[in-house]
Scaffold this motif. Structure first.
Motif, PDB file in Angstrom:
ATOM      1  N   ASP A  20       0.957  -1.157   0.176  1.00 33.81           N
ATOM      2  CA  ASP A  20      -0.193   0.185   0.143  1.00 33.81           C
ATOM      3  C   ASP A  20       0.786   1.179  -0.072  1.00 33.81           C
ATOM      4  N   GLU A  21       1.800   1.254   0.977  1.00 30.49           N
ATOM      5  CA  GLU A  21       2.598   2.645   1.194  1.00 30.49           C
ATOM      6  C   GLU A  21       4.121   2.117   1.319  1.00 30.49           C
ATOM      7  N   VAL A  22       5.230   2.876   1.024  1.00 35.12           N
ATOM      8  CA  VAL A  22       6.523   2.777   1.321  1.00 35.12           C
ATOM      9  C   VAL A  22       7.051   4.042   1.957  1.00 35.12           C
ATOM     10  N   VAL A  23       7.405   3.937   2.947  1.00 39.00           N
ATOM     11  CA  VAL A  23       7.963   5.067   3.725  1.00 39.00           C
ATOM     12  C   VAL A  23       9.555   4.864   4.028  1.00 39.00           C
ATOM     13  N   ILE A  24      10.195   5.765   3.472  1.00 35.06           N
ATOM     14  CA  ILE A  24      11.726   5.662   3.660  1.00 35.06           C
ATOM     15  C   ILE A  24      12.015   7.051   4.419  1.00 35.06           C
ATOM     16  N   ASP A  25      12.935   6.596   5.692  1.00 29.20           N
ATOM     17  CA  ASP A  25      13.066   7.918   6.362  1.00 29.20           C
ATOM     18  C   ASP A  25      14.510   7.774   6.937  1.00 29.20           C
ATOM     19  N   SER A  26      15.268   8.861   6.710  1.00 31.30           N
ATOM     20  CA  SER A  26      16.749   9.016   6.923  1.00 31.30           C
ATOM     21  C   SER A  26      17.051   9.988   7.799  1.00 31.30           C
ATOM     22  N   GLU A  27      18.172  10.125   8.303  1.00 33.55           N
ATOM     23  CA  GLU A  27      18.711  11.304   8.852  1.00 33.55           C
ATOM     24  C   GLU A  27      20.318  11.227   8.764  1.00 33.55           C
ATOM     25  N   ARG A  28      20.847  12.573   8.590  1.00 32.35           N
ATOM     26  CA  ARG A  28      22.312  12.667   8.200  1.00 32.35           C
ATOM     27  C   ARG A  28      22.642  12.645   9.657  1.00 32.35           C
ATOM     28  N   ARG A  29      24.062  12.197   9.508  1.00 29.79           N
ATOM     29  CA  ARG A  29      24.884  12.531  10.745  1.00 29.79           C
ATOM     30  C   ARG A  29      25.219  13.628  11.198  1.00 29.79           C
ATOM     31  N   LEU A  30      25.589  13.987  12.269  1.00 26.67           N
ATOM     32  CA  LEU A  30      25.855  15.300  13.045  1.00 26.67           C
ATOM     33  C   LEU A  30      27.247  15.836  12.201  1.00 26.67           C
ATOM     34  N   PHE A  31      28.453  14.883  12.081  1.00 20.83           N
ATOM     35  CA  PHE A  31      29.534  15.277  11.523  1.00 20.83           C
ATOM     36  C   PHE A  31      29.713  14.173  10.222  1.00 20.83           C
ATOM     37  N   SER A  32      30.253  14.751   9.391  1.00 23.58           N
ATOM     38  CA  SER A  32      30.555  13.891   8.235  1.00 23.58           C
ATOM     39  C   SER A  32      32.155  14.167   7.847  1.00 23.58           C
ATOM     40  N   HIS A  33      32.951  13.506   7.865  1.00 23.07           N
ATOM     41  CA  HIS A  33      34.317  13.768   7.390  1.00 23.07           C
ATOM     42  C   HIS A  33      34.590  13.017   5.947  1.00 23.07           C
ATOM     43  N   SER A  34      35.533  14.003   5.239  1.00 22.75           N
ATOM     44  CA  SER A  34      36.191  13.292   3.817  1.00 22.75           C
ATOM     45  C   SER A  34      37.451  14.039   4.080  1.00 22.75           C
ATOM     46  N   VAL A  35      38.306  13.633   2.803  1.00 25.02           N
ATOM     47  CA  VAL A  35      39.497  13.942   2.769  1.00 25.02           C
ATOM     48  C   VAL A  35      39.871  15.418   2.874  1.00 25.02           C
ATOM     49  N   ASP A  36      39.037  16.343   2.024  1.00 19.95           N
ATOM     50  CA  ASP A  36      39.506  17.774   2.162  1.00 19.95           C
ATOM     51  C   ASP A  36      38.186  18.399   2.916  1.00 19.95           C
ATOM     52  N   ARG A  37      37.155  17.854   3.590  1.00 19.04           N
ATOM     53  CA  ARG A  37      36.511  18.643   4.296  1.00 19.04           C
ATOM     54  C   ARG A  37      35.631  18.061   5.558  1.00 19.04           C
ATOM     55  N   ARG A  38      35.284  18.975   6.364  1.00 17.45           N
ATOM     56  CA  ARG A  38      34.568  18.534   7.468  1.00 17.45           C
ATOM     57  C   ARG A  38      33.168  18.980   7.459  1.00 17.45           C
ATOM     58  N   VAL A  39      31.982  18.124   7.542  1.00 17.13           N
ATOM     59  CA  VAL A  39      30.718  18.963   7.282  1.00 17.13           C
ATOM     60  C   VAL A  39      29.991  18.910   8.875  1.00 17.13           C
ATOM     61  N   TYR A  40      29.490  19.749   9.233  1.00 17.39           N
ATOM     62  CA  TYR A  40      28.793  19.724  10.510  1.00 17.39           C
ATOM     63  C   TYR A  40      27.013  20.102  10.066  1.00 17.39           C
ATOM     64  N   ASN A  41      26.439  19.358  10.467  1.00 19.36           N
ATOM     65  CA  ASN A  41      24.826  19.290   9.962  1.00 19.36           C
ATOM     66  C   ASN A  41      24.233  20.024  11.348  1.00 19.36           C
ATOM     67  N   VAL A  42      23.540  21.170  11.113  1.00 19.62           N
ATOM     68  CA  VAL A  42      22.758  21.698  12.377  1.00 19.62           C
ATOM     69  C   VAL A  42      21.460  21.276  12.395  1.00 19.62           C
ATOM     70  N   ASP A  43      21.191  20.316  11.658  1.00 15.54           N
ATOM     71  CA  ASP A  43      19.907  19.941  11.888  1.00 15.54           C
ATOM     72  C   ASP A  43      19.637  19.152  13.156  1.00 15.54           C
ATOM     73  N   HIS A  44      20.691  18.468  13.985  1.00 16.24           N
ATOM     74  CA  HIS A  44      20.695  18.046  15.148  1.00 16.24           C
ATOM     75  C   HIS A  44      20.901  18.924  16.152  1.00 16.24           C
ATOM     76  N   ASP A  45      21.183  20.143  15.968  1.00 14.67           N
ATOM     77  CA  ASP A  45      21.502  21.073  17.032  1.00 14.67           C
ATOM     78  C   ASP A  45      20.274  22.045  17.501  1.00 14.67           C
ATOM     79  N   LEU A  46      19.694  21.824  18.681  1.00 10.36           N
ATOM     80  CA  LEU A  46      18.797  22.277  19.123  1.00 10.36           C
ATOM     81  C   LEU A  46      18.701  23.838  19.168  1.00 10.36           C
TER      82      LEU A  46
END
Length: 91
Positions: A22-48
C-alpha cells in the motif's frame, strides 16, 4: 592458470510471485558530523540551538573550531579556514 569450467545444471523452473504494498515510507537522518579527505561537514539539523542562534554561536559549538570576539574563525589554531554555509529549507 585459470581454466574455463562449464556445468550443465539442467532446467531450473522459476515461479513468479507478486507482492503488493500500500505504502512505502523511507526515512533517514544525516549524521551530525561527516568527514572526507578535504572537508568536515557539520549538520545543524541535530543542534537544538540552531533555530535561535547565530552562525557564530553555532561555529563555537563545533569541536576544534574557535571564533574570536571579532568573528575570526580558526580550526585547531589555524586561521587558514574556509567556512561554507549552505541554507536548505525543509518542509
Amino acid at each position: 592458470m585459470l581454466r574455463d569450467l562449464e556445468w550443465d545444471l539442467g532446467a531450473i523452473a522459476l515461479k513468479p510471485s507478486a507482492l503488493v504494498m500500500d505504502e512505502v515510507v523511507i526515512d533517514s537522518e544525516r549524521r551530525l558530523f561527516s568527514h572526507s579527505v578535504d572537508r568536515r561537514v557539520y549538520n545543524v539539523d541535530h543542534d537544538l540551538m540552531a533555530k535561535s542562534s547565530s552562525a557564530s554561536d553555532l561555529l563555537q559549538n563545533i569541536p576544534s573550531v574557535q571564533v574570536d570576539i571579532d568573528g575570526q574563525v580558526s580550526l585547531r589554531g589555524s586561521s587558514d579556514v574556509l567556512v561554507m554555509v549552505t541554507a536548505r529549507s525543509r518542509p
